[in-house]
Design an enzyme around this catalytic site. Structure first.
Site, short mmCIF file in Angstrom:
data_model
loop_
_atom_site.label_atom_id
_atom_site.label_comp_id
_atom_site.label_asym_id
_atom_site.label_seq_id
_atom_site.Cartn_x
_atom_site.Cartn_y
_atom_site.Cartn_z
N LYS A 72 0.84 -1.20 0.00
CA LYS A 72 0.00 0.00 0.00
C LYS A 72 0.88 1.25 0.00
O LYS A 72 1.89 1.32 0.70
CB LYS A 72 -0.91 -0.02 1.23
CG LYS A 72 -1.99 1.04 1.25
CD LYS A 72 -2.90 0.82 2.43
CE LYS A 72 -3.95 1.91 2.59
NZ LYS A 72 -4.83 1.64 3.75
N SER A 76 -9.51 2.08 2.94
CA SER A 76 -8.58 2.80 2.10
C SER A 76 -7.63 1.89 1.31
O SER A 76 -6.95 2.38 0.40
CB SER A 76 -7.75 3.77 2.96
OG SER A 76 -6.95 3.09 3.90
N SER A 118 -9.85 -0.35 7.02
CA SER A 118 -9.29 -0.17 5.68
C SER A 118 -8.74 -1.43 5.02
O SER A 118 -8.40 -1.40 3.85
CB SER A 118 -8.20 0.90 5.70
OG SER A 118 -8.77 2.16 5.96
#
Length: 467
Positions: free
Chosen positions: A82, A156, A180
């Site tokens: 990420k 996210s 997330s």
């Protein structure tokens, strides 16, 4: 799909690592297959912020040169990280150009552990600005759900989920501050585990989002989820053991007043209850008591995390997206008013831990989402109110367990009438990560789910590991 030579695209992480360790395939060939797939498929998805083509090839070559691969649980496995987690040689984007930091000189500890296990970092995946939203897009792209390109993959860790669901990588790193990892996993039909507090080194942003954030992995199988978790946690690899008879509390109660699960998500919980019963477990109604103040203090902490990130990072708030500017301003206000207090979080943690003994249950089962994933549109240009309402209304169930610091896992269970995946959430007391994975493994054995979205992977005819 064209009939071409089979590739390793679509194989699980465990299959890839086993093939590389045995010499059935090289890490460089596995990577080449996945880079080819990314080049063909990611234009539709926008899962990746950056792909490390040449650098990743060099890393794969180094894996192939190692004399002893036996102790590398992720030998040659292409992994995505990420974009808010430092990867040496790559800018740390944090969701937009406005909050991008310079090229990282060193890997984050979790990236170091992935490399140490033999993984090859293929690239970094997209997220919303500062990781604040359950919707992934910015001014350069809208990240889309492989199950339905008109829907968001969540956030996210939306890019990570889209990448795994489309077979761009077998597994992907994510992090979870208020859901997330679990929200995108639910949107994209994946397994997503948020470890408990302190189990995996966090070192994320400003104060680890006041202790709410944790690193984890997204995967298509429980076995891959277990390998990824044990690597990130620095633990020796061990096989999951099917748990003996458990008592599982079941709750549909929403942590957010006025938001309730729709019929498909209620049905998913009922189906999960039947799977538990079929595995020999007992289920009983058991509703957590979510205090009204929990929602208010949780939202205030959400605001404050953004404000702290901007302050520590020296970010000019005026450069942020409109939705983020408002969020940061509210965070500054919440901090000034003293609405963000460790004592409140500790009180909820104690109450959450006591829930299991008070109800004599080992785990808690809840919906993963309240409704279908919202549309994949330019949420970054929309108002703060629109983003808040969309994120909270469809995904209210994850955040309380970040505040409590308890482990929680999302596992696929069936499909919505429109074909999108359904999922449920399992929550456990501190130290129950392997127990959660063991129960998820029983779900997988009893009711296997599609490992990838329909139509993906878009290259080859499947993995040689399955032929």
């Amino acid at each position: 799909m064209q009939d071409i030579m089979p590739t390793w695209v679509g194989a699980t992480a465990k299959q890839v690592a086993r093939g590389v360790r045995r010499g059935d395939v090289s890490a460089t060939q596995v990577l080449a297959d996945h880079l080819d797939h990314v080049a063909k498929a990611d234009a539709d998805l926008a899962a990746f912020r950056a792909v490390r083509g040449g650098e990743a090839v060099t890393e794969a070559e180094k894996v192939d040169e190692q004399e002893d691969l036996a102790n590398l649980p992720l030998a040659g496995v292409p992994v995505a990280v990420k974009e808010n987690t430092p990867v040496a040689g790559v800018p740390t984007w944090n969701g937009s150009a406005a909050v991008r930091t310079a090229v990282a000189e060193a890997d984050h500890e979790v990236v170091r552990r992935l490399r140490g296990a033999g993984a090859v970092i293929l690239g970094v995946t997209r997220m919303p600005e500062l990781g604040l939203w359950g919707l992934t897009d910015d001014e350069t792209a809208v990240t889309r759900n492989p199950w339905d390109l008109s829907r968001t993959p969540g956030g996210s860790s939306g890019g990570a989920a889209a990448a795994v669901a489309a077979g761009l990588v077998p597994i992907a790193h994510g992090n979870d501050g208020l859901g997330s990892i679990r929200i995108p996993a639910a949107c994209c039909g994946l397994v997503g585990l948020k470890p408990g507090r302190g189990v995996v080194p966090c070192q994320l942003g400003a104060e680890d989002w006041f202790g709410l954030a944790e690193h984890g992995m997204l995967s298509t199988t429980v076995a891959d989820a277990a390998v990824g978790f044990q690597v990130l946690a620095g633990r020796a690899q061990s096989k999951l053991v099917p748990p003996q008879r458990l008592r599982v509390g079941v709750s549909l109660r929403s942590p957010v007043r006025g938001v309730s699960p729709d019929a498909p998500n209620r049905d998913a919980v009922a189906a999960a209850g039947r799977l538990l019963a079929g595995a020999g477990h007992d289920t009983v109604p058991a509703d957590p008591i979510y205090p009204t103040t929990l929602g208010l203090k949780g939202i205030a902490t959400w605001f404050a995390a953004a404000a702290a990130e901007v302050r520590v990072g020296g970010i000019d708030r005026r450069t942020l997206q409109r939705r983020s500017r408002r969020h940061v301003a509210l965070g500054e206000w919440a901090l000034r008013r003293g609405y963000v207090r460790e004592a409140d979080r500790l009180a909820w943690r104690e109450r959450s831990i006591n829930f299991f003994s008070d109800h004599s249950v080992d785990l808690l089962l809840t919906p993963a989402l309240a409704s279908a994933p919202p549309p994949a549109v330019s949420w970054s240009t929309r108002s703060w109110q629109a983003n808040m309402q969309a994120s909270i209304r469809y995904a209210p169930y994850a955040a309380p367990w970040n505040i409590a610091g308890l482990p929680a896992l999302v596992v696929p269970v069936g499909r919505r009438p429109d074909g999108l995946p359904l999922a449920v959430q399992l929550v456990g007391p501190p130290g129950s990560e392997l127990l959660l994975l063991g129960v998820a493994g029983q779900f997988e054995m009893a009711a296997p789910w599609p490992r990838h979205a329909p139509g993906y992977p878009r290259v080859g005819t499947g993995s040689p590991a399955n032929t």
